[in-house]
Design a protein around this motif. Structure first.
Motif, PDB file in Angstrom:
ATOM      1  N   VAL A 105       0.874  -1.176   0.000  1.00 36.83           N
ATOM      2  CA  VAL A 105       0.000   0.000   0.000  1.00 36.83           C
ATOM      3  C   VAL A 105       0.907   1.220   0.000  1.00 36.83           C
ATOM      4  O   VAL A 105       1.850   1.300   0.796  1.00 36.83           O
ATOM      5  N   THR A 106       0.628   2.163  -0.881  1.00 39.63           N
ATOM      6  CA  THR A 106       1.476   3.341  -1.018  1.00 39.63           C
ATOM      7  C   THR A 106       1.013   4.461  -0.083  1.00 39.63           C
ATOM      8  O   THR A 106      -0.181   4.725   0.031  1.00 39.63           O
ATOM      9  N   LYS A 107       1.981   5.090   0.584  1.00 40.67           N
ATOM     10  CA  LYS A 107       1.683   6.265   1.415  1.00 40.67           C
ATOM     11  C   LYS A 107       1.499   7.497   0.533  1.00 40.67           C
ATOM     12  O   LYS A 107       2.221   7.644  -0.461  1.00 40.67           O
ATOM     13  N   PRO A 108       0.571   8.405   0.894  1.00 45.81           N
ATOM     14  CA  PRO A 108      -0.412   8.276   1.968  1.00 45.81           C
ATOM     15  C   PRO A 108      -1.509   7.297   1.561  1.00 45.81           C
ATOM     16  O   PRO A 108      -1.860   7.217   0.378  1.00 45.81           O
ATOM     17  N   PHE A 109      -2.026   6.547   2.507  1.00 45.56           N
ATOM     18  CA  PHE A 109      -2.993   5.503   2.189  1.00 45.56           C
ATOM     19  C   PHE A 109      -4.362   5.835   2.768  1.00 45.56           C
ATOM     20  O   PHE A 109      -4.488   6.559   3.762  1.00 45.56           O
ATOM     21  N   GLY A 110      -5.390   5.292   2.131  1.00 42.10           N
ATOM     22  CA  GLY A 110      -6.749   5.430   2.643  1.00 42.10           C
ATOM     23  C   GLY A 110      -7.052   4.307   3.612  1.00 42.10           C
ATOM     24  O   GLY A 110      -6.722   3.143   3.340  1.00 42.10           O
ATOM     25  N   PRO A 111      -7.675   4.597   4.754  1.00 41.43           N
ATOM     26  CA  PRO A 111      -7.983   3.548   5.741  1.00 41.43           C
ATOM     27  C   PRO A 111      -8.783   2.383   5.161  1.00 41.43           C
ATOM     28  O   PRO A 111      -8.484   1.225   5.445  1.00 41.43           O
ATOM     29  N   ARG A 112      -9.777   2.675   4.328  1.00 42.06           N
ATOM     30  CA  ARG A 112     -10.618   1.599   3.788  1.00 42.06           C
ATOM     31  C   ARG A 112      -9.818   0.695   2.860  1.00 42.06           C
ATOM     32  O   ARG A 112      -9.992  -0.525   2.873  1.00 42.06           O
ATOM     33  N   GLU A 113      -8.943   1.294   2.048  1.00 41.54           N
ATOM     34  CA  GLU A 113      -8.123   0.477   1.150  1.00 41.54           C
ATOM     35  C   GLU A 113      -7.188  -0.427   1.947  1.00 41.54           C
ATOM     36  O   GLU A 113      -7.046  -1.612   1.640  1.00 41.54           O
ATOM     37  N   LEU A 114      -6.554   0.125   2.974  1.00 43.51           N
ATOM     38  CA  LEU A 114      -5.628  -0.658   3.779  1.00 43.51           C
ATOM     39  C   LEU A 114      -6.329  -1.843   4.423  1.00 43.51           C
ATOM     40  O   LEU A 114      -5.847  -2.986   4.364  1.00 43.51           O
ATOM     41  N   VAL A 115      -7.480  -1.602   5.045  1.00 43.04           N
ATOM     42  CA  VAL A 115      -8.216  -2.685   5.703  1.00 43.04           C
ATOM     43  C   VAL A 115      -8.681  -3.710   4.672  1.00 43.04           C
ATOM     44  O   VAL A 115      -8.608  -4.926   4.916  1.00 43.04           O
ATOM     45  N   ALA A 116      -9.132  -3.256   3.511  1.00 46.97           N
ATOM     46  CA  ALA A 116      -9.580  -4.189   2.474  1.00 46.97           C
ATOM     47  C   ALA A 116      -8.430  -5.069   1.994  1.00 46.97           C
ATOM     48  O   ALA A 116      -8.610  -6.281   1.788  1.00 46.97           O
ATOM     49  N   ARG A 117      -7.245  -4.468   1.798  1.00 39.35           N
ATOM     50  CA  ARG A 117      -6.087  -5.261   1.363  1.00 39.35           C
ATOM     51  C   ARG A 117      -5.712  -6.288   2.437  1.00 39.35           C
ATOM     52  O   ARG A 117      -5.368  -7.438   2.127  1.00 39.35           O
ATOM     53  N   LEU A 118      -5.757  -5.863   3.706  1.00 40.94           N
ATOM     54  CA  LEU A 118      -5.423  -6.780   4.799  1.00 40.94           C
ATOM     55  C   LEU A 118      -6.422  -7.927   4.864  1.00 40.94           C
ATOM     56  O   LEU A 118      -6.040  -9.097   4.985  1.00 40.94           O
ATOM     57  N   GLU A 119      -7.707  -7.616   4.774  1.00 43.69           N
ATOM     58  CA  GLU A 119      -8.729  -8.661   4.855  1.00 43.69           C
ATOM     59  C   GLU A 119      -8.611  -9.637   3.696  1.00 43.69           C
ATOM     60  O   GLU A 119      -8.799 -10.845   3.867  1.00 43.69           O
ATOM     61  N   ALA A 120      -8.288  -9.129   2.501  1.00 44.67           N
ATOM     62  CA  ALA A 120      -8.109 -10.019   1.347  1.00 44.67           C
ATOM     63  C   ALA A 120      -6.934 -10.958   1.573  1.00 44.67           C
ATOM     64  O   ALA A 120      -7.001 -12.157   1.265  1.00 44.67           O
ATOM     65  N   ALA A 121      -5.842 -10.430   2.119  1.00 41.08           N
ATOM     66  CA  ALA A 121      -4.665 -11.264   2.381  1.00 41.08           C
ATOM     67  C   ALA A 121      -4.974 -12.316   3.440  1.00 41.08           C
ATOM     68  O   ALA A 121      -4.546 -13.475   3.324  1.00 41.08           O
ATOM     69  N   LEU A 122      -5.723 -11.945   4.470  1.00 38.86           N
ATOM     70  CA  LEU A 122      -6.087 -12.909   5.512  1.00 38.86           C
ATOM     71  C   LEU A 122      -7.003 -13.996   4.954  1.00 38.86           C
ATOM     72  O   LEU A 122      -6.874 -15.168   5.311  1.00 38.86           O
ATOM     73  N   ARG A 123      -7.922 -13.628   4.078  1.00 31.86           N
ATOM     74  CA  ARG A 123      -8.801 -14.638   3.464  1.00 31.86           C
ATOM     75  C   ARG A 123      -8.000 -15.629   2.638  1.00 31.86           C
ATOM     76  O   ARG A 123      -8.280 -16.831   2.652  1.00 31.86           O
ATOM     77  N   ARG A 124      -7.014 -15.130   1.893  1.00 26.77           N
ATOM     78  CA  ARG A 124      -6.206 -16.051   1.082  1.00 26.77           C
ATOM     79  C   ARG A 124      -5.474 -17.046   1.953  1.00 26.77           C
ATOM     80  O   ARG A 124      -5.355 -18.229   1.614  1.00 26.77           O
ATOM     81  N   THR A 125      -4.974 -16.592   3.100  1.00 26.96           N
ATOM     82  CA  THR A 125      -4.238 -17.482   3.996  1.00 26.96           C
ATOM     83  C   THR A 125      -5.134 -18.576   4.548  1.00 26.96           C
ATOM     84  O   THR A 125      -4.727 -19.720   4.697  1.00 26.96           O
ATOM     85  N   ASN A 126      -6.386 -18.220   4.826  1.00 27.30           N
ATOM     86  CA  ASN A 126      -7.316 -19.180   5.419  1.00 27.30           C
ATOM     87  C   ASN A 126      -8.079 -19.979   4.383  1.00 27.30           C
ATOM     88  O   ASN A 126      -8.823 -20.889   4.722  1.00 27.30           O
ATOM     89  N   GLY A 127      -7.906 -19.632   3.101  1.00 23.49           N
ATOM     90  CA  GLY A 127      -8.670 -20.305   2.069  1.00 23.49           C
ATOM     91  C   GLY A 127      -8.020 -21.597   1.607  1.00 23.49           C
ATOM     92  O   GLY A 127      -7.011 -22.052   2.129  1.00 23.49           O
ATOM     93  N   THR A 128      -8.627 -22.203   0.602  1.00 23.23           N
ATOM     94  CA  THR A 128      -8.108 -23.453   0.034  1.00 23.23           C
ATOM     95  C   THR A 128      -7.512 -23.147  -1.325  1.00 23.23           C
ATOM     96  O   THR A 128      -8.218 -22.752  -2.252  1.00 23.23           O
ATOM     97  N   PRO A 129      -6.192 -23.312  -1.497  1.00 22.73           N
ATOM     98  CA  PRO A 129      -5.548 -22.911  -2.732  1.00 22.73           C
ATOM     99  C   PRO A 129      -5.904 -23.776  -3.923  1.00 22.73           C
ATOM    100  O   PRO A 129      -5.693 -23.381  -5.052  1.00 22.73           O
ATOM    101  N   ASP A 130      -6.450 -24.950  -3.686  1.00 24.67           N
ATOM    102  CA  ASP A 130      -6.729 -25.863  -4.787  1.00 24.67           C
ATOM    103  C   ASP A 130      -8.228 -26.005  -5.053  1.00 24.67           C
ATOM    104  O   ASP A 130      -8.683 -27.056  -5.474  1.00 24.67           O
ATOM    105  N   GLU A 131      -9.028 -24.958  -4.784  1.00 15.85           N
ATOM    106  CA  GLU A 131     -10.452 -25.044  -5.043  1.00 15.85           C
ATOM    107  C   GLU A 131     -10.668 -25.355  -6.524  1.00 15.85           C
ATOM    108  O   GLU A 131     -10.025 -24.775  -7.398  1.00 15.85           O
TER     109      GLU A 131
END
Length: 230
Positions: A105-131
């Motif tokens: 995320v590039t500075k200055p960053f928007g709070p909503r973008e940062l949280v959305a990027r974090l949540e997407a990364a967390l979902r990928r970690t908890n997901g199934t890579p071979d769906e």
């Protein structure tokens, strides 16, 4: 407020107090617990004592770089890592992604973008890579059968185009560098052949994107790479 019992813990690493304060407020309001550090060694100590669920790290730190920190975290953890960067740090962004960072995320960053990027990364970690099926914006990718359909109609891809789409879609939302895509799809001998990659991305977009407007499925991060954002 903090996330409370059971909230996911995010390691935040930045040597600028105002950035730390901003990140603390943003993440706590989003329901996360925050662990703070201002340098590489403190971050590693705190991460080893109680491993966090994810990390947001600045690229420039007093005792090293975010690239160094990411590489050392990757020696023992697959937690999502997002790097914060200034606009003129393109080469370091690429190095961080190659060291195992999930996104930047590039500075200055928007709070909503940062949280959305974090949540997407967390979902990928908890997901199934071979769906076996991936669906996005009217596109269906059957990984097992190697079949792609757009609005129910089969799309004919070359083997390379399918492999490129499969790797992008399996990492949905994650920024993949040019080099990472070339090595994964074509092999190490093509690591620097960005012209080949650009040509195949253009062909793939022509087949899978809806007509008119900018690409919605395969998006470009200029100078760095591509992400599947359907």
């Amino acid at each position: 407020m903090s996330g409370g019992p059971g909230a996911r813990r995010i390691l935040v690493v930045d040597d600028e107090p105002q950035i730390l304060r901003a990140l603390r407020v943003i993440l706590r309001e989003a329901g996360y617990d925050v662990v703070e550090a201002a340098d590489v060694e403190t971050a590693l100590d705190r991460a080893s004592i109680r491993p966090p669920d994810g990390a947001i790290i600045d690229l420039v730190l007093p005792d090293g770089t975010g690239v160094d920190l990411c590489r050392r975290l990757r020696e023992w953890s697959q937690m999502p890592v997002i790097v914060l960067s200034a606009v003129d740090e393109e080469e370091m962004k690429v190095q961080a992604l190659q060291a195992g960072a999930d996104d930047y995320v590039t500075k200055p960053f928007g709070p909503r973008e940062l949280v959305a990027r974090l949540e997407a990364a967390l979902r990928r970690t908890n997901g199934t890579p071979d769906e076996p099926l991936i669906e996005a914006d009217g596109l269906t990718i059957d990984l097992a059968a190697r079949v792609v359909r757009r609005d129910g109609e089969e799309v004919h891809l070359t083997p390379i185009e399918f492999d490129l789409l499969r790797h992008l879609a399996r990492n949905r939302g994650r920024l993949l560098t040019h080099r990472a895509l070339l090595v994964e799809v074509w092999g190490p001998g093509y690591a620097d052949d960005t012209a080949v990659l650009r040509t195949h991305v253009a062909n793939l977009r022509r087949k899978i994107e809806r007509g008119g407007g900018p690409p919605r499925l395969v998006r470009t991060d200029p100078g760095v790479g591509y992400r599947f954002s359907g």
